[in-house]
Design a protein around this motif. Structure first.
Motif: not given
Length: 230
Positions: A118-137
């Motif tokens: 919702v807070d993302h301004f304009g066009s794009g994508w929102v992701w759930l991703a895994a990294g070395s420190d765990g999951l993040k949005v």
């Protein structure tokens, strides 16, 4: 040569969350146009025969914005179709444990995912991703994706471009994202992606056909590129 992958379900399978009209327009027009333009531009750039993942990264490295935007959008959309299912099931196993650690539970994930979108301004994508420190949005602008971000491995993505939801929700992106996470998010796919991120199997790779082929895929989804660092 890159193909337009078929949807993994019927056009009407995600109703009422997403209408058949939306999926026809989104897949058959928007995604198709990105694939066709990518084929044209990749050939002109001398990248014919390379994987789409390589094309996206090479275009970004060389600041070829036109090729990057089309190739990344082609990749993002193919990944997006697999992130939805008409038969959703709650996350389980290692994925559920990772969500609990990162967000305090599935409800916490949904709140974070919807708020980011919702807070993302304009066009794009929102992701759930895994990294070395765990999951993040995270969210990315326009065609930007996780392929060009070191240490991030995508598990789920939702399209924030208006063509993804406007026919069904007008400008109400929040309701779209809430219903998307509740009704069609494909947690089984996310579980396979997390397993791949942890070294068990291969994550999403864009399907290709050989230059001499016209239909059969040489490789099929799923798959993805580099794993996050241990």
């Amino acid at each position: 040569m890159f193909i337009l992958p078929k949807l993994p379900y019927d056009y009407a399978a995600l109703e009422p969350t997403l209408s058949a009209d939306t999926l026809r327009t989104h897949h058959d027009k928007h995604h198709k146009a990105y694939v066709e333009k990518t084929n044209e531009l990749a050939k002109r750039a001398g990248l014919d025969g390379r994987s789409l993942e390589d094309v996206v990264r090479d275009a970004h490295r060389k600041a070829d914005q036109k090729l990057f935007h089309n190739a990344a959008q082609a990749w993002n959309h193919a990944f997006f179709w697999l992130c939805m299912t008409p038969q959703p099931a709650a996350p389980s196993g290692p994925l559920k444990a990772a969500i609990d650690r990162a967000f305090g539970g599935v409800r916490g994930f949904k709140d974070a995912f919807v708020a980011e979108g919702v807070d993302h301004f304009g066009s794009g994508w929102v992701w759930l991703a895994a990294g070395s420190d765990g999951l993040k949005v995270i969210s990315t602008h326009d065609a930007d994706d996780t392929l060009i971000r070191d240490g991030l491995f995508p598990l789920l993505v939702c399209d924030l471009w208006e063509h993804a939801y406007y026919l069904d929700y007008k400008n109400d992106r929040k309701t779209f994202l809430e219903r998307w996470t509740d009704m069609v998010a494909n947690w089984a796919f996310a579980e396979r992606q997390l397993a791949a991120a942890n070294g068990a199997g291969e994550g999403f790779l864009y399907p290709e056909v050989a230059a001499s082929e016209t239909g059969a895929a040489r490789r099929d989804a799923p798959g993805h590129g580099d794993r996050p660092p241990a």
